[in-house]
Write an enzyme that holds these catalytic residues in place. Sequence first.
Site, mmCIF file in Angstrom:
data_model
loop_
_atom_site.group_PDB
_atom_site.id
_atom_site.type_symbol
_atom_site.label_atom_id
_atom_site.label_comp_id
_atom_site.label_asym_id
_atom_site.label_seq_id
_atom_site.Cartn_x
_atom_site.Cartn_y
_atom_site.Cartn_z
ATOM 1 N N VAL A 63 0.822 -1.224 0.000
ATOM 2 C CA VAL A 63 0.000 0.000 0.000
ATOM 3 C C VAL A 63 0.852 1.269 0.000
ATOM 4 C CG1 VAL A 63 -1.974 -1.092 1.155
ATOM 5 C CG2 VAL A 63 -0.254 0.102 2.542
ATOM 6 N N ASN A 89 -7.292 -0.592 5.535
ATOM 7 C CA ASN A 89 -7.093 -1.306 6.803
ATOM 8 C C ASN A 89 -5.631 -1.676 7.056
ATOM 9 O OD1 ASN A 89 -7.880 -3.406 9.023
ATOM 10 N ND2 ASN A 89 -6.788 -4.591 7.462
ATOM 11 N N SER A 141 -7.022 4.199 15.068
ATOM 12 C CA SER A 141 -6.778 3.463 16.321
ATOM 13 C C SER A 141 -7.039 4.379 17.508
ATOM 14 C CB SER A 141 -5.320 3.000 16.380
ATOM 15 O OG SER A 141 -5.013 2.542 17.686
ATOM 16 N N TYR A 154 3.337 5.312 15.506
ATOM 17 C CA TYR A 154 2.004 4.731 15.248
ATOM 18 C C TYR A 154 0.900 5.741 15.596
ATOM 19 C CZ TYR A 154 -1.699 1.141 15.404
ATOM 20 O OH TYR A 154 -2.841 0.409 15.190
ATOM 21 N N ALA A 155 1.040 6.413 16.752
ATOM 22 C CA ALA A 155 0.025 7.390 17.172
ATOM 23 C C ALA A 155 -0.065 8.534 16.170
ATOM 24 C CB ALA A 155 0.354 7.927 18.564
ATOM 25 N N ALA A 156 1.104 9.000 15.687
ATOM 26 C CA ALA A 156 1.100 10.102 14.706
ATOM 27 C C ALA A 156 0.425 9.646 13.414
ATOM 28 C CB ALA A 156 2.538 10.557 14.431
ATOM 29 N N SER A 157 0.718 8.413 12.992
ATOM 30 C CA SER A 157 0.116 7.933 11.733
ATOM 31 C C SER A 157 -1.396 7.813 11.873
ATOM 32 C CB SER A 157 0.731 6.592 11.311
ATOM 33 O OG SER A 157 0.304 5.536 12.162
ATOM 34 N N LYS A 158 -1.855 7.306 13.016
ATOM 35 C CA LYS A 158 -3.297 7.058 13.172
ATOM 36 C C LYS A 158 -4.056 8.355 13.436
ATOM 37 C CE LYS A 158 -3.331 2.626 12.446
ATOM 38 N NZ LYS A 158 -4.016 2.083 11.258
#
Length: 246
Positions: A63, A89, A141, A154-158
């Site tokens: 992706v 997803n 998330s 991960y937090a920044a991406s979500k």
Amino acid sequence: MIFEGRVSIVTGASQGIGENIALELSREGADVILVDIQKEKLEEVADKVARNKGKSSVFCADVSRLDQVKEVIEKVVQNHKRIDHLVNNAGITRDNLLMRMTEEEWDAVLTVNLKGVFNFSKAVIRNMISNRYGRIVNISSVVGQMGNPGQTNYAASKAGVLGFTRALAREVAPRGITVNAIAPGYVATPMTENLPEQVKKIFIELIPMKRFGSPDEIAHAVKFLLSDEAAYITGQVINVNGGMVM
Ligand code: NAP
């Protein structure tokens, strides 16, 4: 069957939440385009769809690579003419405390989790606009809402996915396209199965319902957002998290 005649793309469809979404949509009659990196696992999901008398096709793509994503969409449009649903997803984690986090860990997570959503959304949007119909659901998330130590990437991406969802929802609302996000809490999938038992216990203490969610509980929320009943819902985030964030 509420999705008879619909064409639905699900990324990260080989396992976990993506697999459950794909199976749920196929049970509702959708022709499901299964996208993931590894072909073997994807074909196992396609076999499950076929055993349920559903329809699917398998596409291997990363992706985070716009060229690969464009190729998938060109083939899908050639074969099916239309794309009704996109479920972004696919996602990864590369956890580390910021002090130790490498540039590679940061880039990997942002490129798959956020750029992947850009790539697929960009690739399908022209088709949806010309059909004046489309539904996009992005899997964010709870960590994008409340943060988590060791997961700045991960937090920044979500959190980025939530901003992207709202901005695109405003762009395409007049064209009959809705764009929404789901923010799952902790869900029992291969992504979480290797967490140490002690860590799982700590998370469960934080969840008012005192358990992890199941992948089909996320799939049911996706199904709702893709359905005609959700036609007037756009730019929203549905929390499916056992009460972790209220
Ligand atoms: P999972 O079991 O790890 O499944 C993710 C799938 O995405 C895997 O099949 C993976 O393939 C695939 N994938 C990874 N990178 C890809 C890429 N570059 N291109 C195409 N496919 C790729 O994860 P999950 O728990 O089902 O999570 C699904 C989504 O929900 C993710 O976006 C995740 O961040 C989100 N989420 C999960 C939880 C949870 O507690 N599980 C909570 C909140 C949000 P490989 O296995 O081959 O890498």
